[in-house]
Scaffold this motif. Structure first.
Motif, mmCIF file in Angstrom:
data_model
loop_
_atom_site.group_PDB
_atom_site.id
_atom_site.type_symbol
_atom_site.label_atom_id
_atom_site.label_comp_id
_atom_site.label_asym_id
_atom_site.label_seq_id
_atom_site.Cartn_x
_atom_site.Cartn_y
_atom_site.Cartn_z
ATOM 1 N N UNK A 15 1.147 -0.987 -0.514
ATOM 2 C CA UNK A 15 0.058 0.135 -0.223
ATOM 3 C C UNK A 15 1.300 0.927 0.008
ATOM 4 N N UNK A 16 0.859 2.061 -0.638
ATOM 5 C CA UNK A 16 1.425 3.128 -0.928
ATOM 6 C C UNK A 16 0.541 4.305 0.238
ATOM 7 N N UNK A 17 2.403 4.507 1.123
ATOM 8 C CA UNK A 17 1.725 5.179 2.206
ATOM 9 C C UNK A 17 1.323 7.184 1.423
ATOM 10 N N UNK A 18 1.566 7.567 0.741
ATOM 11 C CA UNK A 18 1.813 8.618 0.043
ATOM 12 C C UNK A 18 -0.235 8.546 0.052
ATOM 13 N N UNK A 19 -0.541 7.601 -1.007
ATOM 14 C CA UNK A 19 -1.817 7.288 -0.838
ATOM 15 C C UNK A 19 -2.256 7.717 -0.279
ATOM 16 N N UNK A 20 -2.093 6.911 0.926
ATOM 17 C CA UNK A 20 -2.931 6.806 2.714
ATOM 18 C C UNK A 20 -2.940 8.038 2.650
ATOM 19 N N UNK A 21 -2.058 9.139 3.093
ATOM 20 C CA UNK A 21 -1.337 10.361 3.928
ATOM 21 C C UNK A 21 -2.938 11.507 2.898
ATOM 22 N N UNK A 22 -2.758 10.734 1.381
ATOM 23 C CA UNK A 22 -3.569 11.872 0.762
ATOM 24 C C UNK A 22 -5.490 11.696 1.286
ATOM 25 N N UNK A 23 -5.661 10.161 1.068
ATOM 26 C CA UNK A 23 -6.622 9.487 1.935
ATOM 27 C C UNK A 23 -7.255 10.165 3.406
ATOM 28 N N UNK B 46 -8.037 14.185 2.683
ATOM 29 C CA UNK B 46 -9.147 14.731 2.030
ATOM 30 C C UNK B 46 -10.518 14.410 3.036
ATOM 31 N N UNK B 47 -9.851 12.884 3.704
ATOM 32 C CA UNK B 47 -11.302 12.910 4.681
ATOM 33 C C UNK B 47 -11.231 13.914 6.164
ATOM 34 N N UNK B 48 -9.963 14.537 6.041
ATOM 35 C CA UNK B 48 -10.248 15.555 7.170
ATOM 36 C C UNK B 48 -10.378 16.788 6.982
ATOM 37 N N UNK B 49 -10.194 16.903 4.938
ATOM 38 C CA UNK B 49 -10.803 18.533 4.868
ATOM 39 C C UNK B 49 -12.050 18.376 4.192
ATOM 40 N N UNK B 50 -12.662 17.102 3.910
ATOM 41 C CA UNK B 50 -13.654 16.941 3.056
ATOM 42 C C UNK B 50 -14.023 17.589 2.018
ATOM 43 N N UNK B 51 -12.380 18.146 1.666
ATOM 44 C CA UNK B 51 -12.332 18.445 -0.162
ATOM 45 C C UNK B 51 -11.466 18.248 -0.875
ATOM 46 N N UNK B 52 -11.404 17.996 -2.684
ATOM 47 C CA UNK B 52 -9.784 17.842 -2.639
ATOM 48 C C UNK B 52 -9.356 18.282 -3.108
ATOM 49 N N UNK B 53 -9.948 20.145 -3.315
ATOM 50 C CA UNK B 53 -8.891 21.096 -3.392
ATOM 51 C C UNK B 53 -8.396 21.411 -1.648
ATOM 52 N N UNK C 44 -3.217 21.295 1.983
ATOM 53 C CA UNK C 44 -2.862 21.082 2.693
ATOM 54 C C UNK C 44 -1.229 20.034 2.634
ATOM 55 N N UNK C 45 -1.812 19.251 1.119
ATOM 56 C CA UNK C 45 -0.222 18.627 1.159
ATOM 57 C C UNK C 45 1.017 19.595 0.368
ATOM 58 N N UNK C 46 0.453 20.380 -0.555
ATOM 59 C CA UNK C 46 1.213 21.340 -1.305
ATOM 60 C C UNK C 46 0.861 20.297 -2.645
ATOM 61 N N UNK C 47 -0.146 19.995 -3.077
ATOM 62 C CA UNK C 47 0.167 18.962 -4.986
ATOM 63 C C UNK C 47 -0.940 19.898 -5.364
ATOM 64 N N UNK C 48 -1.213 19.203 -6.417
ATOM 65 C CA UNK C 48 -2.413 19.462 -7.279
ATOM 66 C C UNK C 48 -3.632 18.783 -6.618
ATOM 67 N N UNK C 49 -4.805 19.389 -7.208
ATOM 68 C CA UNK C 49 -5.884 18.857 -7.062
ATOM 69 C C UNK C 49 -5.850 16.980 -7.551
ATOM 70 N N UNK C 50 -4.911 17.148 -8.601
ATOM 71 C CA UNK C 50 -4.981 16.469 -10.129
ATOM 72 C C UNK C 50 -4.047 15.156 -8.999
#
Length: 118
Positions: free
Chosen positions: A1-9, A12-19, A24-30
């Motif tokens: 399991x990719x920990x960056x994907x887990x961190x991103x998940x 998103x769960x905490x923020x409630x929005x992808x944007x 928060x992660x300093x990456x693009x929405x894409x």
């Protein structure tokens, strides 16, 4: 399991929005969308229901969230366990009558640490 994907998940769960998670992660929405999609593909489930207002956890997402948080905490503990200065210094003293033994006892008494045992 990719920990960056887990961190991103988790972001998103905490923020409630992808944007907002992207900011928060300093990456693009894409990039956020791609990481979440890859995690969903790996697990074979949908983790979020996308709505006009953002993202809401599905039942599977709710089930995964505490485990995802635990994975990230385990990652941090693993990294901390090998960081310089984070491990306790262990010294073997052969005899209490030797000068180094007295010096170490005096230092230990003057500077008790969090793992002190007397």
């Amino acid at each position: 399991m990719d920990l960056n994907a887990v961190r991103t998940f988790v972001a998103v769960a905490d923020a409630g929005q992808f944007q907002e998670a992207a900011a928060d992660l300093s990456i693009t929405q894409q990039a956020v969308s791609k990481r979440v999609a890859a995690l969903e593909k790996d697990l074979g489930v949908r983790l979020f229901a996308r709505t006009a207002r953002g993202a809401r956890l599905t039942v599977d997402g709710q089930a995964l969230l505490p485990h995802a948080r635990a994975l990230l905490q385990a990652e941090e503990r693993a990294a901390a366990s090998v960081r310089p200065g984070r491990r306790a210094l262990r010294v073997d003293v052969i005899s209490r009558r030797l000068a180094p033994g007295g010096l170490l006892r005096g230092f230990h008494r003057a500077h008790p640490g969090p793992n002190s045992t007397s």
